[in-house]
Design a protein around this motif. Structure first.
Motif, PDB file in Angstrom:
ATOM      1  N   MET A  23     -15.565   2.879 -15.723  1.00 49.85           N
ATOM      2  CA  MET A  23     -14.778   1.638 -15.608  1.00 49.85           C
ATOM      3  C   MET A  23     -13.286   1.946 -15.576  1.00 49.85           C
ATOM      4  O   MET A  23     -12.770   2.722 -16.380  1.00 49.85           O
ATOM      5  N   ILE A  24     -12.612   1.339 -14.622  1.00 51.75           N
ATOM      6  CA  ILE A  24     -11.167   1.494 -14.517  1.00 51.75           C
ATOM      7  C   ILE A  24     -10.496   0.455 -15.424  1.00 51.75           C
ATOM      8  O   ILE A  24     -10.968  -0.676 -15.553  1.00 51.75           O
ATOM      9  N   ASN A  25      -9.395   0.867 -16.062  1.00 51.68           N
ATOM     10  CA  ASN A  25      -8.589  -0.018 -16.915  1.00 51.68           C
ATOM     11  C   ASN A  25      -8.311  -1.360 -16.207  1.00 51.68           C
ATOM     12  O   ASN A  25      -7.800  -1.370 -15.091  1.00 51.68           O
ATOM     13  N   PRO A  26      -8.650  -2.497 -16.845  1.00 55.16           N
ATOM     14  CA  PRO A  26      -8.468  -3.811 -16.186  1.00 55.16           C
ATOM     15  C   PRO A  26      -7.017  -4.081 -15.760  1.00 55.16           C
ATOM     16  O   PRO A  26      -6.793  -4.777 -14.774  1.00 55.16           O
ATOM     17  N   ILE A  27      -6.053  -3.511 -16.504  1.00 60.38           N
ATOM     18  CA  ILE A  27      -4.641  -3.721 -16.125  1.00 60.38           C
ATOM     19  C   ILE A  27      -4.350  -3.013 -14.794  1.00 60.38           C
ATOM     20  O   ILE A  27      -3.637  -3.536 -13.941  1.00 60.38           O
ATOM     21  N   PHE A  28      -4.949  -1.832 -14.604  1.00 60.34           N
ATOM     22  CA  PHE A  28      -4.798  -1.129 -13.328  1.00 60.34           C
ATOM     23  C   PHE A  28      -5.401  -1.973 -12.201  1.00 60.34           C
ATOM     24  O   PHE A  28      -4.863  -2.031 -11.089  1.00 60.34           O
ATOM     25  N   GLU A  29      -6.537  -2.637 -12.504  1.00 61.22           N
ATOM     26  CA  GLU A  29      -7.205  -3.446 -11.471  1.00 61.22           C
ATOM     27  C   GLU A  29      -6.365  -4.656 -11.066  1.00 61.22           C
ATOM     28  O   GLU A  29      -6.471  -5.132  -9.938  1.00 61.22           O
ATOM     29  N   ILE A  30      -5.532  -5.146 -11.988  1.00 59.60           N
ATOM     30  CA  ILE A  30      -4.642  -6.264 -11.612  1.00 59.60           C
ATOM     31  C   ILE A  30      -3.663  -5.793 -10.531  1.00 59.60           C
ATOM     32  O   ILE A  30      -3.418  -6.487  -9.540  1.00 59.60           O
ATOM     33  N   ILE A  31      -3.129  -4.575 -10.708  1.00 62.41           N
ATOM     34  CA  ILE A  31      -2.233  -4.009  -9.698  1.00 62.41           C
ATOM     35  C   ILE A  31      -3.001  -3.770  -8.393  1.00 62.41           C
ATOM     36  O   ILE A  31      -2.538  -4.127  -7.304  1.00 62.41           O
ATOM     37  N   GLY A  32      -4.194  -3.221  -8.497  1.00 57.28           N
ATOM     38  CA  GLY A  32      -5.015  -2.964  -7.320  1.00 57.28           C
ATOM     39  C   GLY A  32      -5.389  -4.240  -6.578  1.00 57.28           C
ATOM     40  O   GLY A  32      -5.350  -4.288  -5.352  1.00 57.28           O
ATOM     41  N   LEU A  33      -5.734  -5.288  -7.338  1.00 62.13           N
ATOM     42  CA  LEU A  33      -6.120  -6.552  -6.703  1.00 62.13           C
ATOM     43  C   LEU A  33      -4.911  -7.234  -6.052  1.00 62.13           C
ATOM     44  O   LEU A  33      -5.051  -7.876  -5.011  1.00 62.13           O
ATOM     45  N   SER A  34      -3.711  -7.064  -6.650  1.00 62.69           N
ATOM     46  CA  SER A  34      -2.492  -7.592  -6.014  1.00 62.69           C
ATOM     47  C   SER A  34      -2.265  -6.865  -4.693  1.00 62.69           C
ATOM     48  O   SER A  34      -1.934  -7.482  -3.665  1.00 62.69           O
ATOM     49  N   ALA A  35      -2.430  -5.545  -4.713  1.00 63.43           N
ATOM     50  CA  ALA A  35      -2.297  -4.745  -3.497  1.00 63.43           C
ATOM     51  C   ALA A  35      -3.313  -5.208  -2.455  1.00 63.43           C
ATOM     52  O   ALA A  35      -2.974  -5.418  -1.285  1.00 63.43           O
ATOM     53  N   ALA A  36      -4.560  -5.410  -2.900  1.00 60.77           N
ATOM     54  CA  ALA A  36      -5.628  -5.839  -2.001  1.00 60.77           C
ATOM     55  C   ALA A  36      -5.294  -7.183  -1.365  1.00 60.77           C
ATOM     56  O   ALA A  36      -5.468  -7.384  -0.164  1.00 60.77           O
ATOM     57  N   PHE A  37      -4.778  -8.118  -2.195  1.00 60.74           N
ATOM     58  CA  PHE A  37      -4.429  -9.449  -1.692  1.00 60.74           C
ATOM     59  C   PHE A  37      -3.368  -9.348  -0.591  1.00 60.74           C
ATOM     60  O   PHE A  37      -3.504  -9.953   0.478  1.00 60.74           O
ATOM     61  N   LEU A  38      -2.321  -8.545  -0.833  1.00 57.46           N
ATOM     62  CA  LEU A  38      -1.223  -8.437   0.137  1.00 57.46           C
ATOM     63  C   LEU A  38      -1.662  -7.754   1.434  1.00 57.46           C
ATOM     64  O   LEU A  38      -1.381  -8.239   2.528  1.00 57.46           O
ATOM     65  N   THR A  39      -2.367  -6.619   1.322  1.00 57.92           N
ATOM     66  CA  THR A  39      -2.705  -5.879   2.546  1.00 57.92           C
ATOM     67  C   THR A  39      -3.859  -6.537   3.310  1.00 57.92           C
ATOM     68  O   THR A  39      -3.929  -6.419   4.527  1.00 57.92           O
ATOM     69  N   TYR A  64     -16.425   4.846  -0.837  1.00 53.77           N
ATOM     70  CA  TYR A  64     -15.564   5.532  -1.818  1.00 53.77           C
ATOM     71  C   TYR A  64     -15.325   4.630  -3.036  1.00 53.77           C
ATOM     72  O   TYR A  64     -15.417   5.091  -4.186  1.00 53.77           O
ATOM     73  N   GLY A  65     -15.042   3.353  -2.773  1.00 53.26           N
ATOM     74  CA  GLY A  65     -14.800   2.396  -3.861  1.00 53.26           C
ATOM     75  C   GLY A  65     -16.011   2.267  -4.778  1.00 53.26           C
ATOM     76  O   GLY A  65     -15.875   2.216  -6.007  1.00 53.26           O
ATOM     77  N   VAL A  66     -17.214   2.212  -4.189  1.00 51.72           N
ATOM     78  CA  VAL A  66     -18.448   2.127  -4.978  1.00 51.72           C
ATOM     79  C   VAL A  66     -18.627   3.408  -5.806  1.00 51.72           C
ATOM     80  O   VAL A  66     -18.922   3.356  -7.000  1.00 51.72           O
ATOM     81  N   LEU A  67     -18.388   4.578  -5.164  1.00 51.50           N
ATOM     82  CA  LEU A  67     -18.577   5.869  -5.848  1.00 51.50           C
ATOM     83  C   LEU A  67     -17.652   6.037  -7.050  1.00 51.50           C
ATOM     84  O   LEU A  67     -18.060   6.554  -8.091  1.00 51.50           O
ATOM     85  N   ILE A  68     -16.373   5.615  -6.903  1.00 49.06           N
ATOM     86  CA  ILE A  68     -15.439   5.807  -8.026  1.00 49.06           C
ATOM     87  C   ILE A  68     -15.388   4.572  -8.935  1.00 49.06           C
ATOM     88  O   ILE A  68     -14.665   4.555  -9.919  1.00 49.06           O
ATOM     89  N   GLY A  69     -16.128   3.508  -8.574  1.00 46.67           N
ATOM     90  CA  GLY A  69     -16.192   2.314  -9.423  1.00 46.67           C
ATOM     91  C   GLY A  69     -14.920   1.494  -9.420  1.00 46.67           C
ATOM     92  O   GLY A  69     -14.531   0.936 -10.448  1.00 46.67           O
ATOM     93  N   SER A  70     -14.258   1.402  -8.247  1.00 49.17           N
ATOM     94  CA  SER A  70     -13.024   0.626  -8.151  1.00 49.17           C
ATOM     95  C   SER A  70     -13.271  -0.746  -7.537  1.00 49.17           C
ATOM     96  O   SER A  70     -13.532  -0.872  -6.333  1.00 49.17           O
ATOM     97  N   VAL A  71     -13.190  -1.779  -8.385  1.00 48.87           N
ATOM     98  CA  VAL A  71     -13.388  -3.166  -7.928  1.00 48.87           C
ATOM     99  C   VAL A  71     -12.363  -3.522  -6.849  1.00 48.87           C
ATOM    100  O   VAL A  71     -12.704  -4.169  -5.848  1.00 48.87           O
TER     101      VAL A  71
END
Lengths: 85, 85
Positions: A1-17, A55-62
């Motif tokens: 599991m990736i730190n939920p705070i990191f996922e907030i940054i990742g999801l913001s990135a996902a939303f923009l791109t 890759y996302g599934v393998l490393i568990g990145s939502v």
């Protein structure tokens, strides 16, 4: 599991791109024209996005799974439109 | 550290999705024309890519860092070209 705070940054990135891609899909369906779109480029991008999804599934990145899942669907809709027209 | 085999898939994904972007940069510099490019869209994409870069550093993903580092540089070169012309 990736730190939920990191996922907030990742999801913001996902939303923009990912959302930057929506006007292109909208324009193609509104104009009913995809002449300016390179099918080869979209197929290469689509394969790349599917690999990101694996890759996302393998490393568990939502964030990677959501971003590339949505992008794959958008690109697939463009490829289908292009093949049918 | 992410499993090196997973990184091979990630780097393949990075290669496909990043290289699809290069013809656009080449076309702009060859034509010396970026009229068809939306500055707002590129700035939003650029911020998104910077967030992906931060996310890649936080979760220790070499694939995400390389893909988004190169993409950020390509997008920055388009933004600078657009602002100067």
């Amino acid at each position: 599991m990736i730190n939920p705070i990191f996922e907030i940054i990742g999801l913001s990135a996902a939303f923009l791109t990912t959302s930057a891609f929506i006007p292109q899909v909208y324009k193609i369906y509104k104009d009913k024209n995809a002449d300016g779109i390179s099918l080869t480029m979209y197929i290469i991008l689509f394969i790349g996005v599917l690999l990101w999804l694996i890759y996302g599934v393998l490393i568990g990145s939502v964030s990677i799974i959501i971003a590339n899942g949505i992008t794959a669907l958008l690109q697939l809709s463009i490829i289908i439109f292009k093949l049918k027209n």
